[in-house]
Design a protein around this motif. Structure first.
Motif, PDB file in Angstrom:
ATOM      1  N   VAL A  50      45.259  38.311  35.212  1.00  0.00           N
ATOM      2  CA  VAL A  50      45.942  37.120  35.714  1.00  0.00           C
ATOM      3  C   VAL A  50      44.918  35.999  35.882  1.00  0.00           C
ATOM      4  CG1 VAL A  50      47.334  36.110  37.562  1.00  0.00           C
ATOM      5  CG2 VAL A  50      47.639  38.522  36.944  1.00  0.00           C
ATOM      6  N   VAL A  51      45.286  34.798  35.440  1.00  0.00           N
ATOM      7  CA  VAL A  51      44.474  33.599  35.645  1.00  0.00           C
ATOM      8  C   VAL A  51      45.272  32.648  36.531  1.00  0.00           C
ATOM      9  CG1 VAL A  51      43.388  31.597  34.566  1.00  0.00           C
ATOM     10  CG2 VAL A  51      43.345  33.817  33.401  1.00  0.00           C
ATOM     11  N   VAL A  52      44.665  32.213  37.637  1.00  0.00           N
ATOM     12  CA  VAL A  52      45.315  31.249  38.524  1.00  0.00           C
ATOM     13  C   VAL A  52      44.592  29.911  38.411  1.00  0.00           C
ATOM     14  CG1 VAL A  52      45.989  30.677  40.882  1.00  0.00           C
ATOM     15  CG2 VAL A  52      45.984  33.072  40.136  1.00  0.00           C
ATOM     16  N   LEU A  53      45.296  28.896  37.953  1.00  0.00           N
ATOM     17  CA  LEU A  53      44.772  27.529  37.949  1.00  0.00           C
ATOM     18  C   LEU A  53      45.138  26.911  39.298  1.00  0.00           C
ATOM     19  CD1 LEU A  53      45.779  26.574  34.315  1.00  0.00           C
ATOM     20  CD2 LEU A  53      43.448  26.827  35.168  1.00  0.00           C
ATOM     21  N   ASP A  54      44.137  26.816  40.181  1.00  0.00           N
ATOM     22  CA  ASP A  54      44.354  26.525  41.593  1.00  0.00           C
ATOM     23  C   ASP A  54      43.897  25.100  41.917  1.00  0.00           C
ATOM     24  OD1 ASP A  54      44.603  26.558  44.312  1.00  0.00           O
ATOM     25  OD2 ASP A  54      43.019  28.038  44.678  1.00  0.00           O
ATOM     26  N   VAL A  55      44.845  24.188  42.046  1.00  0.00           N
ATOM     27  CA  VAL A  55      44.526  22.790  42.330  1.00  0.00           C
ATOM     28  C   VAL A  55      44.198  22.575  43.807  1.00  0.00           C
ATOM     29  CG1 VAL A  55      45.477  20.453  42.358  1.00  0.00           C
ATOM     30  CG2 VAL A  55      45.881  21.936  40.394  1.00  0.00           C
ATOM     31  N   LYS A  56      44.837  23.332  44.702  1.00  0.00           N
ATOM     32  CA  LYS A  56      44.660  23.114  46.145  1.00  0.00           C
ATOM     33  C   LYS A  56      43.486  23.887  46.727  1.00  0.00           C
ATOM     34  CE  LYS A  56      48.751  24.451  47.223  1.00  0.00           C
ATOM     35  NZ  LYS A  56      49.909  24.820  48.054  1.00  0.00           N
ATOM     36  N   GLY A  57      43.037  24.960  46.090  1.00  0.00           N
ATOM     37  CA  GLY A  57      41.942  25.755  46.619  1.00  0.00           C
ATOM     38  C   GLY A  57      42.364  26.760  47.671  1.00  0.00           C
ATOM     39  N   ASP A  58      43.559  27.368  47.533  1.00  0.00           N
ATOM     40  CA  ASP A  58      44.013  28.309  48.562  1.00  0.00           C
ATOM     41  C   ASP A  58      44.450  29.671  48.003  1.00  0.00           C
ATOM     42  OD1 ASP A  58      46.370  27.626  47.335  1.00  0.00           O
ATOM     43  OD2 ASP A  58      47.315  26.731  49.091  1.00  0.00           O
ATOM     44  N   TRP A  59      43.844  30.078  46.863  1.00  0.00           N
ATOM     45  CA  TRP A  59      44.181  31.383  46.293  1.00  0.00           C
ATOM     46  C   TRP A  59      43.087  32.428  46.516  1.00  0.00           C
ATOM     47  CZ3 TRP A  59      48.424  33.586  44.018  1.00  0.00           C
ATOM     48  CH2 TRP A  59      49.529  32.756  43.812  1.00  0.00           C
ATOM     49  N   TRP A  60      42.069  32.099  47.303  1.00  0.00           N
ATOM     50  CA  TRP A  60      40.958  33.017  47.520  1.00  0.00           C
ATOM     51  C   TRP A  60      41.346  34.274  48.288  1.00  0.00           C
ATOM     52  CZ3 TRP A  60      40.421  33.284  52.798  1.00  0.00           C
ATOM     53  CH2 TRP A  60      40.886  32.187  53.536  1.00  0.00           C
ATOM     54  N   GLY A  61      42.493  34.250  48.984  1.00  0.00           N
ATOM     55  CA  GLY A  61      42.919  35.400  49.778  1.00  0.00           C
ATOM     56  C   GLY A  61      43.231  36.640  48.966  1.00  0.00           C
ATOM     57  N   LEU A  62      43.385  36.513  47.661  1.00  0.00           N
ATOM     58  CA  LEU A  62      43.654  37.687  46.823  1.00  0.00           C
ATOM     59  C   LEU A  62      42.571  38.748  46.949  1.00  0.00           C
ATOM     60  CD1 LEU A  62      44.883  35.854  43.589  1.00  0.00           C
ATOM     61  CD2 LEU A  62      46.254  37.455  44.941  1.00  0.00           C
ATOM     62  N   ARG A  63      41.338  38.340  47.325  1.00  0.00           N
ATOM     63  CA  ARG A  63      40.210  39.266  47.377  1.00  0.00           C
ATOM     64  C   ARG A  63      40.207  40.145  48.628  1.00  0.00           C
ATOM     65  NH1 ARG A  63      35.596  37.362  44.728  1.00  0.00           N
ATOM     66  NH2 ARG A  63      34.299  38.726  46.004  1.00  0.00           N
ATOM     67  N   SER A  64      41.079  39.872  49.608  1.00  0.00           N
ATOM     68  CA  SER A  64      41.080  40.619  50.870  1.00  0.00           C
ATOM     69  C   SER A  64      42.455  41.222  51.140  1.00  0.00           C
ATOM     70  CB  SER A  64      40.686  39.707  52.038  1.00  0.00           C
ATOM     71  OG  SER A  64      39.407  39.138  51.842  1.00  0.00           O
ATOM     72  N   SER A  65      42.467  42.249  51.979  1.00  0.00           N
ATOM     73  CA  SER A  65      43.725  42.871  52.366  1.00  0.00           C
ATOM     74  C   SER A  65      44.530  41.917  53.252  1.00  0.00           C
ATOM     75  CB  SER A  65      43.454  44.175  53.126  1.00  0.00           C
ATOM     76  OG  SER A  65      42.744  43.892  54.321  1.00  0.00           O
ATOM     77  N   ALA A  66      45.790  42.259  53.508  1.00  0.00           N
ATOM     78  CA  ALA A  66      46.667  41.371  54.270  1.00  0.00           C
ATOM     79  C   ALA A  66      46.125  41.098  55.671  1.00  0.00           C
ATOM     80  CB  ALA A  66      48.070  41.966  54.351  1.00  0.00           C
ATOM     81  N   ASP A  67      45.500  42.111  56.306  1.00  0.00           N
ATOM     82  CA  ASP A  67      44.961  41.908  57.653  1.00  0.00           C
ATOM     83  C   ASP A  67      43.525  41.402  57.632  1.00  0.00           C
ATOM     84  OD1 ASP A  67      43.533  44.104  56.838  1.00  0.00           O
ATOM     85  OD2 ASP A  67      44.303  45.449  58.399  1.00  0.00           O
ATOM     86  N   GLY A  68      42.949  41.220  56.426  1.00  0.00           N
ATOM     87  CA  GLY A  68      41.598  40.688  56.305  1.00  0.00           C
ATOM     88  C   GLY A  68      40.513  41.680  56.617  1.00  0.00           C
ATOM     89  N   GLN A  69      40.844  42.964  56.852  1.00  0.00           N
ATOM     90  CA  GLN A  69      39.846  43.955  57.253  1.00  0.00           C
ATOM     91  C   GLN A  69      39.448  44.913  56.140  1.00  0.00           C
ATOM     92  OE1 GLN A  69      38.547  43.524  60.335  1.00  0.00           O
ATOM     93  NE2 GLN A  69      39.935  41.743  60.256  1.00  0.00           N
ATOM     94  N   ALA A  70      40.032  44.753  54.970  1.00  0.00           N
ATOM     95  CA  ALA A  70      39.720  45.666  53.864  1.00  0.00           C
ATOM     96  C   ALA A  70      39.703  44.892  52.553  1.00  0.00           C
ATOM     97  CB  ALA A  70      40.750  46.802  53.813  1.00  0.00           C
TER      98      ALA A  70
END
Length: 576
Positions: A50-70
């Motif tokens: 998947v390629v995301v063309l991100d104009v706003k700069g808010d797709w970085w969360g894909l790298r972390s789990s939903a709770d941010g701990q994994a």
């Protein structure tokens, strides 16, 4: 690989949809980005890059789990505040090569670039991706009204062409796409109309609803169901979507499932601080760097400029070796420094190979080059038809041999041998393609791409009159029979689309934006305030008046009871 794309507890989309165009439309804050995030998770889970063309700069969360701990998903992030690696505006082709060759998922964060640079990057990326990719791949175009704008300009024409290719023919090359926007009316209709599936969340704006209604009417018959869907859109709860895919026979209202990775799209509420995840999926950036280096080296090997430089270096080395003088002899010993034949053969061989590669690449580039003709017409029957064409002499007065009227007094009589310069020929061709319409002087000059105020125009006009090729009245100019004879017959009439594209290419960008707004509104007029709002200009300013004068002077718009409307010649071309 997953058997389907489960975007809701009660809905699993077919896996084949990863190579189809999907539109995701909603107002801000109604779950548009969240729903797209779910779709990206599902497609990545199906082992499709998947390629995301991100104009706003808010797709970085894909790298972390939903709770941010994994750990989250292994997406490489280029550019923006959370970059693994920087993103240069000139790296579009390089990143496309990396995605195609390495099959990696990436977020291309364009938020630190200006619109101009972001669009330049995207057009290079999209063209290269379309040219090279053949395996399943999904591209998300977030804030699509920025990267696929409805109001085309000379700067965005190439970008729109690349996006249209992916939307229209990407399936055959393995490419699917999601067009995500809160302003569907600002996205090019030529792309939005190609969406096979829509995810419709809460929408309230009348222009947005109109765009959705136009998509529905183009894909399904107007019926009670369509009206019911449209009626519910303004009141849909956040996260609730209509999924409509006529090709799949699917129309279902669903509650989109919760995302499994970190929600980096969420807007902090008053008094809250944005939460940052504590863990991210680990990536081997050194290995990626080596892959990028290999990609760069491969690109350089195919680059004619690089080959030119390398050949020049080899030739300088060879010349330096051959020109070295032999050292002075001594009494005891005589030494002569000579380049071994083997070395010379190596240098000569390398230079010869590089020259052969350069010739091959330059030949391909030359063969690929095309120069568009500004005003195409049907081929003339004889090769010597223009600029020099033999003509039948007409008798003085009366009619010609076919019974047609001769030019009016003062318009000149056709000579037996018409010779026109290139600019005058273009003026005649412009009238021929717009026939039977009469053009004003300003319209004629614009279509022929000539200034009507200079001495050159007067000279060309005198030549054309003297040859008896034009019929001019108070209403404007058109060709006489002799004029059509000079062109070898009646050329193909200029279509409205052709005329509109022609003006888009020669008017200033602000005037083009006005032109597109009037075209979109036609046959309804726009008030000055409505037109100013559409193009983002204050109606009291001189810039607004200048652009509007450009359109009126060229016969593209006319004032009507205090409002402005596109002219019939603009909307219908020569076909009226």
């Amino acid at each position: 690989m997953s058997s389907g794309l489960r975007i809701a507890d009660d809905l699993e989309l077919p896996i084949d949809m990863v190579t189809e165009p999907i539109g995701i439309l909603a107002n801000r804050g109604r779950g548009k980005s969240y729903s797209t995030h779910v779709l990206v998770e599902e497609i990545h889970g199906a082992d499709v890059p998947v390629v995301v063309l991100d104009v706003k700069g808010d797709w970085w969360g894909l790298r972390s789990s939903a709770d941010g701990q994994a750990d989250g998903l292994p997406f490489y992030i280029f550019g923006g505040d959370h970059a693994d690696l920087p993103l240069e505006p000139t790296a579009g082709e390089l990143l496309a090569d990396l995605v195609v060759d390495e099959r990696v998922s990436v977020v291309l964060d364009l938020s630190h670039m200006s619109k101009t640079k972001a669009r330049a990057f995207t057009v290079a990326f999209a063209e290269r991706l379309y040219h090279r990719n053949r395996d399943p791949l999904f591209v998300v175009v977030d804030e699509a009204d920025v990267l696929i704008p409805q109001r085309a300009t000379a700067e965005t024409a190439r970008l729109l062409g690349a996006m249209e290719d992916i939307a229209k023919r990407g399936r055959g090359r393995g490419i699917g796409m999601a067009v995500v926007t809160q302003r569907p009316q600002e996205v090019a209709k030529s792309v939005l109309d190609l969406m096979d599936t829509l995810l419709l969340l809460g929408v309230t704006g009348p222009r947005s609803l109109k765009s959705i209604s136009e998509w529905i009417s183009g894909h399904v018959d107007e019926d009670t169901t369509a009206h019911e869907v449209m009626a519910t859109l303004p009141s849909l709860p956040v996260g609730t979507a209509w999924v409509w895919s006529p090709m799949q026979g699917l129309l279902q209202r669903v509650a989109v499932r919760r995302i499994r990775t970190f929600d980096s799209h969420a807007t902090p509420k008053p008094g809250q601080k944005r939460v940052a995840p504590g863990a991210r999926a680990a990536l081997d950036l050194q290995a990626l760097g080596e892959r990028i280096t290999a990609t760069v080296e491969k690109a350089k090997a195919d680059d004619p400029k690089h080959l030119h430089r390398r050949i020049a270096e080899l030739e300088r080395d060879l010349a330096a070796e051959r020109s070295k003088p032999a050292p002075a002899p001594t009494v005891e010993r005589v030494e002569v420094h000579v380049v071994p034949d083997e070395t010379l053969e190596v240098f000569s061989g390398l230079a010869g190979q590089l020259l052969e590669q350069l010739a091959t690449i330059d030949g391909r580039l030359t063969a690929a080059a095309r120069v568009p003709t500004p005003l195409p017409s049907r081929p003339r029957p004889a090769a010597d038809r223009a600029p020099t064409t033999r003509r039948r002499a007409r008798p003085a007065g009366g009619s010609d041999t076919r019974g047609g009227p001769t030019p009016a007094a003062g318009q000149g009589a056709p000579s037996g041998d018409v010779r026109l310069r290139a600019g005058a020929h273009r003026m005649v061709e412009a009238l021929g393609r717009m026939a039977p319409l009469r053009l004003t002087k300003s319209q004629w000059g614009t279509v022929a791409k000539l200034k009507t105020s200079g001495g050159t125009w007067s000279t060309y006009l005198s030549d054309i009159r003297r040859a008896g090729l034009i019929d001019e009245t108070a209403a404007g100019y058109t060709l006489t029979d002799a004029g059509f004879d000079y062109l070898g017959g009646r050329p193909e009439p200029m279509t409205a689309a052709e005329l509109q594209d022609h003006y888009r290419g020669i008017l200033r960008s602000g005037a083009v934006s006005m032109l597109d707004a009037l075209i979109e509104a036609y046959p309804d007029p726009l008030t000055r305030d409505e037109l100013g709002e559409a193009v983002g200009l204050a109606t009291s300013g001189g810039t607004f008046s200048t652009y509007l004068s450009d359109l009126v002077r060229n016969g593209l718009a006319e004032r009507q009871d205090g409002a402005v409307v596109a002219t019939t010649v603009l909307m219908h071309g020569a076909d009226q």
